[in-house]
Scaffold this active site. Structure first.
Site, PDB file in Angstrom:
ATOM      1  N   CYS A 137       0.771  -0.918  -0.338  1.00 25.01           N
ATOM      2  CA  CYS A 137      -0.034   0.106   0.259  1.00 25.01           C
ATOM      3  C   CYS A 137       0.885   1.322  -0.084  1.00 25.01           C
ATOM      4  O   CYS A 137       1.807   1.291  -0.634  1.00 25.01           O
ATOM      5  CB  CYS A 137      -0.906   0.343   0.750  1.00 25.01           C
ATOM      6  SG  CYS A 137      -1.949   1.178   1.184  1.00 25.01           S
ATOM      7  N   HIS A 138       0.894   2.022   1.129  1.00 25.26           N
ATOM      8  CA  HIS A 138       2.247   3.309   1.259  1.00 25.26           C
ATOM      9  C   HIS A 138       3.545   2.621   1.931  1.00 25.26           C
ATOM     10  O   HIS A 138       3.331   4.424   2.081  1.00 25.26           O
ATOM     11  CB  HIS A 138       0.978   4.538   2.042  1.00 25.26           C
ATOM     12  CG  HIS A 138      -0.083   4.963   1.172  1.00 25.26           C
ATOM     13  ND1 HIS A 138      -1.617   4.361   1.149  1.00 25.26           N
ATOM     14  CD2 HIS A 138      -0.398   6.153   0.975  1.00 25.26           C
ATOM     15  CE1 HIS A 138      -2.614   5.070   0.812  1.00 25.26           C
ATOM     16  NE2 HIS A 138      -1.758   6.436   0.642  1.00 25.26           N
ATOM     17  N   CYS A 330     -13.359 -17.207  19.807  1.00 24.79           N
ATOM     18  CA  CYS A 330     -14.414 -15.417  20.692  1.00 24.79           C
ATOM     19  C   CYS A 330     -15.948 -15.989  21.522  1.00 24.79           C
ATOM     20  O   CYS A 330     -16.221 -17.095  21.347  1.00 24.79           O
ATOM     21  CB  CYS A 330     -14.606 -14.582  19.733  1.00 24.79           C
ATOM     22  SG  CYS A 330     -14.094 -13.174  21.112  1.00 24.79           S
ATOM     23  N   HIS A 331     -16.758 -15.306  20.423  1.00 27.09           N
ATOM     24  CA  HIS A 331     -18.540 -15.517  20.821  1.00 27.09           C
ATOM     25  C   HIS A 331     -19.072 -16.246  19.539  1.00 27.09           C
ATOM     26  O   HIS A 331     -19.998 -17.323  19.420  1.00 27.09           O
ATOM     27  CB  HIS A 331     -19.313 -14.419  20.762  1.00 27.09           C
ATOM     28  CG  HIS A 331     -18.810 -13.363  21.146  1.00 27.09           C
ATOM     29  ND1 HIS A 331     -18.074 -12.912  21.988  1.00 27.09           N
ATOM     30  CD2 HIS A 331     -19.784 -12.779  22.585  1.00 27.09           C
ATOM     31  CE1 HIS A 331     -17.933 -11.513  23.079  1.00 27.09           C
ATOM     32  NE2 HIS A 331     -19.183 -12.030  23.141  1.00 27.09           N
TER      33      HIS A 331
END
Length: 405
Positions: A137-138, A330-331
């Site tokens: 990217c940058h 996680c959930h």
């Protein structure tokens, strides 16, 4: 043989996934990864940014050149606050000779890192040594400032093109935001959409080989799943060469799920901010579980409502009854509990999901520390995104996928 060791150069408001996906993927593959930032120490944080365009698959024609953004797109990307990224090494204490490769995330951080003489000396060291440098990217602004691009083929986020040309690079127009370019020891990518190819090139440049990756893996997605918990495993498995599909009930291939950034910021529970949109690759209603080798269930808020869907419950049961590898984090374990597949299984989850696990007949394993993950038979469970390296590594073991150096 000693593990390969990689240095990641970070800064405030680097792009969120462009730091965390390679950071955790490389660790999952068995590499040692140090993340540093000038002026900061191990344990300090860098704030990250969520960068997103409205149309990441827009095809760039020759006539558009670097002026990629058409009238149908925003003229720049949007930005939101991302996760806080915790550094695990101190910039002033690193010994560059001990590292086998360098990774430069994108985002806004490279704009000021490119002005830091210490950073440029670091990049020049890697360039002169011939060690692999992966920049996305940058991040290529830093390569340009270090004056190492003359005559080298590079790509980047389109807006960076003119700077790279001025630095003497041979500019390769990115045909999509997933485009990557390889020239000697320099690997460049246009954006996080191309992480799979970008990371795979880096692994190869480090001398790595991947075996057992001829797997078909299904991701069960939903609105406001946790950003990292879908992007990191999805792109990590793609980088290994797996065929990975993402589906969501009542959505089709090409449609998107918004994600949520869940972070630990000193409150009694996690904070939530908007994440990247995540594009689905297949139609949920057309899915045949028998055609896939494994299933992944991200966490976040999506599992709360996915657990109420009979079609989701049937899909999960099909994988578990067939004893195919299932990885849930996680959930996500709310879905496993609702499907009744935790009986007799040892598992962990985000601590607040303990009630679901216990009432679902599972044996609760305390996630202490929070990055701890467990495997019981065909099931891998994790508590939260800090555990991705273990989570992905244990899932790879079930799949028979290996990265060797």
């Amino acid at each position: 043989m000693a593990n390969k060791k990689v240095l990641m150069l970070c800064g405030d408001y680097m792009e969120d996934t462009e730091v965390m996906v390679p950071f955790q993927a490389l660790q999952a593959y068995g590499l040692l990864v140090d993340a540093v930032c000038p002026g900061k120490k191990s344990g300090d944080i860098c704030r990250t940014a969520i960068h997103q365009t409205t149309n990441p698959d827009h095809q760039i024609s020759r006539n558009e050149s670097c002026h990629w953004f058409s009238s149908t797109c925003r003229k720049t990307y949007s930005e939101f606050r991302g996760h806080n990224f915790t550094l695990n090494a101190t910039f002033d204490e690193i010994d560059l000779s001990t590292y086998d490769g360098l990774v430069l995330p994108g985002g806004r951080a490279p704009e000021y890192l490119a002005m830091d003489e210490r950073v440029l000396n670091l990049v020049t060291h890697f360039a002169k040594s011939g060690k692999p440098i992966a920049s996305i990217c940058h991040g290529q602004l830093i390569l340009a400032a270090a004056d190492i691009l003359k005559g080298r083929k590079v790509t980047a986020f389109p807006a960076v093109g003119p700077v790279l040309v001025a630095a003497g690079a041979y500019w390769v127009e990115p045909q999509t935001l997933a485009s990557c370019t390889l020239d000697g020891n320099i690997i460049t990518g246009a954006s996080y959409h191309g992480h799979a190819e970008y990371i795979r090139h880096f692994i190869k440049a480090l001398g790595g080989t991947i075996t057992g990756s001829d797997k078909r893996i299904l991701f069960l997605c939903g609105d406001y799943m946790e950003d990292y918990e879908v992007y990191v495993p999805f792109q990590s498995l793609e980088a290994l060469g797996c065929h990975v599909d993402a589906v969501c009930p009542n959505k089709k291939a090409g449609e998107k799920c918004p994600t949520a950034v869940h972070d630990f910021e000193g409150d009694q529970t996690y904070s939530e901010k908007p994440g990247h949109d995540f594009k689905l690759t297949a139609n949920f209603k057309d899915i045949d579980a028998s055609s896939y080798d494994a299933l992944v269930i991200p966490g976040g808020r999506a599992p709360e409502y996915l657990a109420l869907d009979p079609a989701v419950i049937k899909l999960v049961k099909d994988f578990m009854e067939a004893k195919k590898p299932v990885a849930s984090i996680c959930h996500g374990q709310q879905i496993l509990s609702a499907a009744g597949v935790l009986k007799g299984k040892k598992c962990t989850a985000y601590p607040a999901v303990k009630l679901n696990v216990v009432l679902g007949g599972g044996t609760w394993l305390e996630p202490d520390p929070i990055d701890r993950c467990f495997t019981d038979g065909n099931l891998v469970t994790g508590a939260a995104w800090p555990g991705h390296p273990q989570f992905i590594s244990q899932f790879m073991s079930l799949l028979g996928i290996k990265v060797c150096f």
